[in-house]
Design a protein around this motif. Structure first.
Motif, PDB file in Angstrom:
ATOM      1  N   PHE A 194       5.986   7.889  18.534  1.00  0.00           N
ATOM      2  CA  PHE A 194       7.300   8.483  18.301  1.00  0.00           C
ATOM      3  C   PHE A 194       7.982   7.815  17.106  1.00  0.00           C
ATOM      4  O   PHE A 194       8.537   8.481  16.234  1.00  0.00           O
ATOM      5  CB  PHE A 194       8.163   8.361  19.560  1.00  0.00           C
ATOM      6  N   ALA A 237       3.458  15.183  14.263  1.00  0.00           N
ATOM      7  CA  ALA A 237       4.809  14.665  14.435  1.00  0.00           C
ATOM      8  C   ALA A 237       5.789  15.693  14.993  1.00  0.00           C
ATOM      9  O   ALA A 237       6.989  15.480  14.950  1.00  0.00           O
ATOM     10  CB  ALA A 237       5.318  14.124  13.102  1.00  0.00           C
ATOM     11  N   LYS A 238       5.287  16.812  15.521  1.00  0.00           N
ATOM     12  CA  LYS A 238       6.179  17.848  16.057  1.00  0.00           C
ATOM     13  C   LYS A 238       6.724  17.422  17.415  1.00  0.00           C
ATOM     14  O   LYS A 238       5.976  17.099  18.330  1.00  0.00           O
ATOM     15  CB  LYS A 238       5.427  19.169  16.200  1.00  0.00           C
ATOM     16  N   ILE A 239       8.047  17.463  17.526  1.00  0.00           N
ATOM     17  CA  ILE A 239       8.714  17.110  18.779  1.00  0.00           C
ATOM     18  C   ILE A 239       8.924  18.381  19.585  1.00  0.00           C
ATOM     19  O   ILE A 239       9.459  19.369  19.076  1.00  0.00           O
ATOM     20  CB  ILE A 239      10.047  16.399  18.506  1.00  0.00           C
ATOM     21  N   ALA A 295       6.255   8.774  13.912  1.00  0.00           N
ATOM     22  CA  ALA A 295       6.625  10.136  13.506  1.00  0.00           C
ATOM     23  C   ALA A 295       8.011  10.137  12.871  1.00  0.00           C
ATOM     24  O   ALA A 295       8.241  10.793  11.850  1.00  0.00           O
ATOM     25  CB  ALA A 295       6.587  11.069  14.712  1.00  0.00           C
ATOM     26  N   LEU A 310       6.743  13.803  21.782  1.00  0.00           N
ATOM     27  CA  LEU A 310       5.577  14.231  21.017  1.00  0.00           C
ATOM     28  C   LEU A 310       4.485  14.639  21.998  1.00  0.00           C
ATOM     29  O   LEU A 310       3.549  13.901  22.246  1.00  0.00           O
ATOM     30  CB  LEU A 310       5.082  13.109  20.102  1.00  0.00           C
TER      31      LEU A 310
END
Length: 165
Positions: A45, A58-60, A48, A67
């Motif tokens: 996290f 790195a997409k939340i 990212a 993540l």
């Protein structure tokens, strides 16, 4: 390491002590691995957030604000390793993982520090620039020493077993 101590104690006819150490290792190793895997999601996290992971990783996830993709990938990797390696090999990987984590943190500091825009330079950090490189070299040395010691131990155990035949 504690599994080796248990083996040696059993070979020296200290069965109770060997069994107790083996039991402690069986309880402690999974606990340590769980702590490491839980810490891994926090580490990813922060990586990212600082831009050290590729955008695809790195997409939340909006609902959980975590993540999820990286966490699932980490869990699948751990499950795969648990299915392939023995408990002793996993313990050695966990020891090596600690050294690799130190190397990764120092490498990230080396990358991020020049990128940071501070009002005034911090003299202590500038003076310790060579310490980062020495830390990575030292961790690498320990990492390769672990591998060499493991190979030496395996050869001596095989030699002892052949001598018993």
């Amino acid at each position: 390491m504690s599994l080796r101590v248990a083996l040696v104690l059993r070979q020296l006819s200290h069965l109770t002590a060997g069994h107790l150490i083996a039991l402690a290792a069986v309880i402690a190793l999974p606990s340590g691995i769980l702590v490491g895997s839980n810490g891994q999601s926090r580490l990813f996290f922060v990586m990212a957030r600082d831009g050290l992971l590729p955008r695809s990783l790195a997409k939340i996830t909006p609902g959980t604000e975590t993540l999820t993709g990286v966490t699932l990938l980490t869990g699948l990797t751990i499950a795969l390793l648990a299915g392939i390696f023995s408990l002793e090999e996993i313990a050695e990987l966990a020891n090596a993982n600690t050294l690799v984590a130190f190397i990764a943190v120092v490498a990230c500091l080396m990358i991020l520090h020049p990128l940071a825009r501070t009002a005034a330079p911090i003299p202590m950090i500038e003076a310790l620039r060579c310490l980062r490189t020495l830390t990575i070299i030292g961790c690498d040395y320990l990492l390769f020493s672990l591998a060499r010691d493991d190979a030496h131990l395996l050869r001596s155990l095989k030699r002892d077993r052949l001598a018993d035949l």
